[in-house]
Design a protein around this motif. Structure first.
Motif, PDB file in Angstrom:
ATOM      1  N   ASP A  29       0.845  -1.195   0.000  1.00  0.00           N
ATOM      2  CA  ASP A  29       0.000   0.000   0.000  1.00  0.00           C
ATOM      3  C   ASP A  29       0.878   1.242   0.000  1.00  0.00           C
ATOM      4  O   ASP A  29       1.287   1.730   1.050  1.00  0.00           O
ATOM      5  CB  ASP A  29      -0.933   0.002   1.206  1.00  0.00           C
ATOM      6  CG  ASP A  29      -1.888   1.186   1.206  1.00  0.00           C
ATOM      7  OD1 ASP A  29      -1.899   1.953   0.213  1.00  0.00           O
ATOM      8  OD2 ASP A  29      -2.627   1.348   2.189  1.00  0.00           O
ATOM      9  N   THR A  31      -0.098   4.096  -0.838  1.00  0.00           N
ATOM     10  CA  THR A  31      -0.912   5.282  -0.579  1.00  0.00           C
ATOM     11  C   THR A  31      -1.141   5.511   0.910  1.00  0.00           C
ATOM     12  O   THR A  31      -1.727   6.526   1.285  1.00  0.00           O
ATOM     13  CB  THR A  31      -2.277   5.176  -1.287  1.00  0.00           C
ATOM     14  OG1 THR A  31      -2.999   4.077  -0.737  1.00  0.00           O
ATOM     15  CG2 THR A  31      -2.102   4.992  -2.798  1.00  0.00           C
ATOM     16  N   SER A  32      -0.685   4.602   1.743  1.00  0.00           N
ATOM     17  CA  SER A  32      -0.928   4.763   3.183  1.00  0.00           C
ATOM     18  C   SER A  32      -0.196   5.990   3.715  1.00  0.00           C
ATOM     19  O   SER A  32       0.857   6.387   3.206  1.00  0.00           O
ATOM     20  CB  SER A  32      -0.470   3.521   3.951  1.00  0.00           C
ATOM     21  OG  SER A  32       0.940   3.472   4.039  1.00  0.00           O
ATOM     22  N   ARG A  33      -0.766   6.561   4.731  1.00  0.00           N
ATOM     23  CA  ARG A  33      -0.136   7.729   5.364  1.00  0.00           C
ATOM     24  C   ARG A  33       1.249   7.363   5.877  1.00  0.00           C
ATOM     25  O   ARG A  33       2.196   8.129   5.732  1.00  0.00           O
ATOM     26  CB  ARG A  33      -1.026   8.230   6.493  1.00  0.00           C
ATOM     27  CG  ARG A  33      -0.501   9.458   7.151  1.00  0.00           C
ATOM     28  CD  ARG A  33      -1.457   9.955   8.195  1.00  0.00           C
ATOM     29  NE  ARG A  33      -0.797  11.011   8.946  1.00  0.00           N
ATOM     30  CZ  ARG A  33      -1.378  11.737   9.840  1.00  0.00           C
ATOM     31  NH1 ARG A  33      -2.643  11.547  10.122  1.00  0.00           N
ATOM     32  NH2 ARG A  33      -0.705  12.664  10.482  1.00  0.00           N
ATOM     33  N   TRP A  34       1.389   6.196   6.473  1.00  0.00           N
ATOM     34  CA  TRP A  34       2.678   5.746   7.007  1.00  0.00           C
ATOM     35  C   TRP A  34       3.743   5.740   5.912  1.00  0.00           C
ATOM     36  O   TRP A  34       4.828   6.281   6.081  1.00  0.00           O
ATOM     37  CB  TRP A  34       2.539   4.341   7.621  1.00  0.00           C
ATOM     38  CG  TRP A  34       3.851   3.762   8.039  1.00  0.00           C
ATOM     39  CD1 TRP A  34       4.532   4.036   9.196  1.00  0.00           C
ATOM     40  CD2 TRP A  34       4.661   2.834   7.309  1.00  0.00           C
ATOM     41  NE1 TRP A  34       5.721   3.327   9.225  1.00  0.00           N
ATOM     42  CE2 TRP A  34       5.816   2.585   8.073  1.00  0.00           C
ATOM     43  CE3 TRP A  34       4.525   2.191   6.079  1.00  0.00           C
ATOM     44  CZ2 TRP A  34       6.827   1.717   7.651  1.00  0.00           C
ATOM     45  CZ3 TRP A  34       5.516   1.330   5.662  1.00  0.00           C
ATOM     46  CH2 TRP A  34       6.655   1.101   6.446  1.00  0.00           C
ATOM     47  N   TYR A  35       3.424   5.118   4.787  1.00  0.00           N
ATOM     48  CA  TYR A  35       4.401   5.019   3.707  1.00  0.00           C
ATOM     49  C   TYR A  35       4.727   6.395   3.121  1.00  0.00           C
ATOM     50  O   TYR A  35       5.888   6.717   2.871  1.00  0.00           O
ATOM     51  CB  TYR A  35       3.909   4.074   2.601  1.00  0.00           C
ATOM     52  CG  TYR A  35       4.896   3.955   1.476  1.00  0.00           C
ATOM     53  CD1 TYR A  35       6.051   3.197   1.626  1.00  0.00           C
ATOM     54  CD2 TYR A  35       4.705   4.636   0.279  1.00  0.00           C
ATOM     55  CE1 TYR A  35       6.990   3.109   0.611  1.00  0.00           C
ATOM     56  CE2 TYR A  35       5.636   4.549  -0.740  1.00  0.00           C
ATOM     57  CZ  TYR A  35       6.770   3.789  -0.573  1.00  0.00           C
ATOM     58  OH  TYR A  35       7.697   3.714  -1.579  1.00  0.00           O
ATOM     59  N   PHE A 103       5.052  -3.257   4.420  1.00  0.00           N
ATOM     60  CA  PHE A 103       3.837  -2.455   4.312  1.00  0.00           C
ATOM     61  C   PHE A 103       2.808  -2.768   5.387  1.00  0.00           C
ATOM     62  O   PHE A 103       2.228  -1.852   5.967  1.00  0.00           O
ATOM     63  CB  PHE A 103       3.198  -2.620   2.918  1.00  0.00           C
ATOM     64  CG  PHE A 103       3.952  -1.890   1.858  1.00  0.00           C
ATOM     65  CD1 PHE A 103       3.848  -0.521   1.725  1.00  0.00           C
ATOM     66  CD2 PHE A 103       4.790  -2.573   0.995  1.00  0.00           C
ATOM     67  CE1 PHE A 103       4.554   0.168   0.745  1.00  0.00           C
ATOM     68  CE2 PHE A 103       5.495  -1.894   0.008  1.00  0.00           C
ATOM     69  CZ  PHE A 103       5.381  -0.524  -0.123  1.00  0.00           C
ATOM     70  N   ARG A 104       2.548  -4.040   5.634  1.00  0.00           N
ATOM     71  CA  ARG A 104       1.531  -4.389   6.642  1.00  0.00           C
ATOM     72  C   ARG A 104       2.097  -4.330   8.050  1.00  0.00           C
ATOM     73  O   ARG A 104       1.461  -3.832   8.960  1.00  0.00           O
ATOM     74  CB  ARG A 104       0.938  -5.767   6.367  1.00  0.00           C
ATOM     75  CG  ARG A 104       0.174  -5.850   5.084  1.00  0.00           C
ATOM     76  CD  ARG A 104      -1.098  -5.035   5.135  1.00  0.00           C
ATOM     77  NE  ARG A 104      -1.759  -5.102   3.844  1.00  0.00           N
ATOM     78  CZ  ARG A 104      -2.453  -4.111   3.335  1.00  0.00           C
ATOM     79  NH1 ARG A 104      -2.590  -2.990   3.981  1.00  0.00           N
ATOM     80  NH2 ARG A 104      -3.011  -4.231   2.161  1.00  0.00           N
ATOM     81  N   ARG A 106       4.881  -2.736   8.894  1.00  0.00           N
ATOM     82  CA  ARG A 106       5.578  -1.458   9.095  1.00  0.00           C
ATOM     83  C   ARG A 106       6.877  -1.658   9.883  1.00  0.00           C
ATOM     84  O   ARG A 106       7.192  -0.924  10.800  1.00  0.00           O
ATOM     85  CB  ARG A 106       4.663  -0.446   9.778  1.00  0.00           C
ATOM     86  CG  ARG A 106       3.452  -0.133   8.933  1.00  0.00           C
ATOM     87  CD  ARG A 106       2.537   0.855   9.562  1.00  0.00           C
ATOM     88  NE  ARG A 106       1.435   1.117   8.647  1.00  0.00           N
ATOM     89  CZ  ARG A 106       0.441   1.918   8.910  1.00  0.00           C
ATOM     90  NH1 ARG A 106       0.399   2.568  10.050  1.00  0.00           N
ATOM     91  NH2 ARG A 106      -0.515   2.098   8.024  1.00  0.00           N
TER      92      ARG A 106
END
Length: 162
Positions: A29, A31-35, A103-104, A106
């Motif tokens: 992902d 598009t996640s804020r974290w990434y 991604f999952r 983190r």
């Protein structure tokens, strides 16, 4: 060995590689804020490069390893056949595992270690395929190089975001 037997082996290899690609893609992902908030190195390719590169590399891996497995079975090299199957299974598991960890989960630090294991596995897969057919196996060199690059990239992201 019949053409049907070769097709079955190559088809099974392709299904396994595609399954891995789907799992890895589902876990990714960007598009996640974290990434999006992660600091990334200047040498990170643009986002569009990753799906293009991985698709080409997965197709290459399925074709090369599928043909290598079929050749080994055809030649009665059963131990090498089984070893290559196990090496492929380990490689695709490591590949999907990176997306899950990074991604999952983190966990860029753990993903870096896992990426290093993937790079070693990719080099081994290349070596094994080249032992069957040197020219065809050489087509896996870009995959091994890409996974080594991914290790450096992941490690740098980890370092920048400690």
């Amino acid at each position: 060995m019949t053409t049907q037997d070769r097709s079955r082996i190559i088809g099974a290899t392709t299904v396994g590689v595609i399954g891995n690609a789907v799992l890895g893609s589902a876990a990714t992902d960007t598009t996640s804020r974290w990434y999006r908030r992660l600091r990334k190195p200047s040498f990170q390719p643009p986002g569009w490069v990753f799906p293009v590169a991985w698709t080409a590399l997965y197709a290459d891996m399925a074709a090369v390893v599928g043909q290598s497995l079929a050749d080994l079975q055809e030649q009665g090299r059963n131990a090498e056949y089984e070893d290559l199957k196990k090496a492929l299974a380990a490689n695709v598991a490591l590949n999907a595992g990176w997306s899950l960890l990074f991604f999952r989960g983190r966990q860029p630090g753990l993903a870096t270690i896992e990426a290093a294991a993937l790079a070693a596995s990719s080099a081994d897969l290349t070596r094994r395929s080249m032992a069957v057919n040197r020219g065809r196996g050489a087509w896996l060199v870009p995959y091994a190089a890409w996974t080594a690059f991914a290790t450096v990239l992941t490690g740098t992201i980890w370092y920048l975001n400690r």
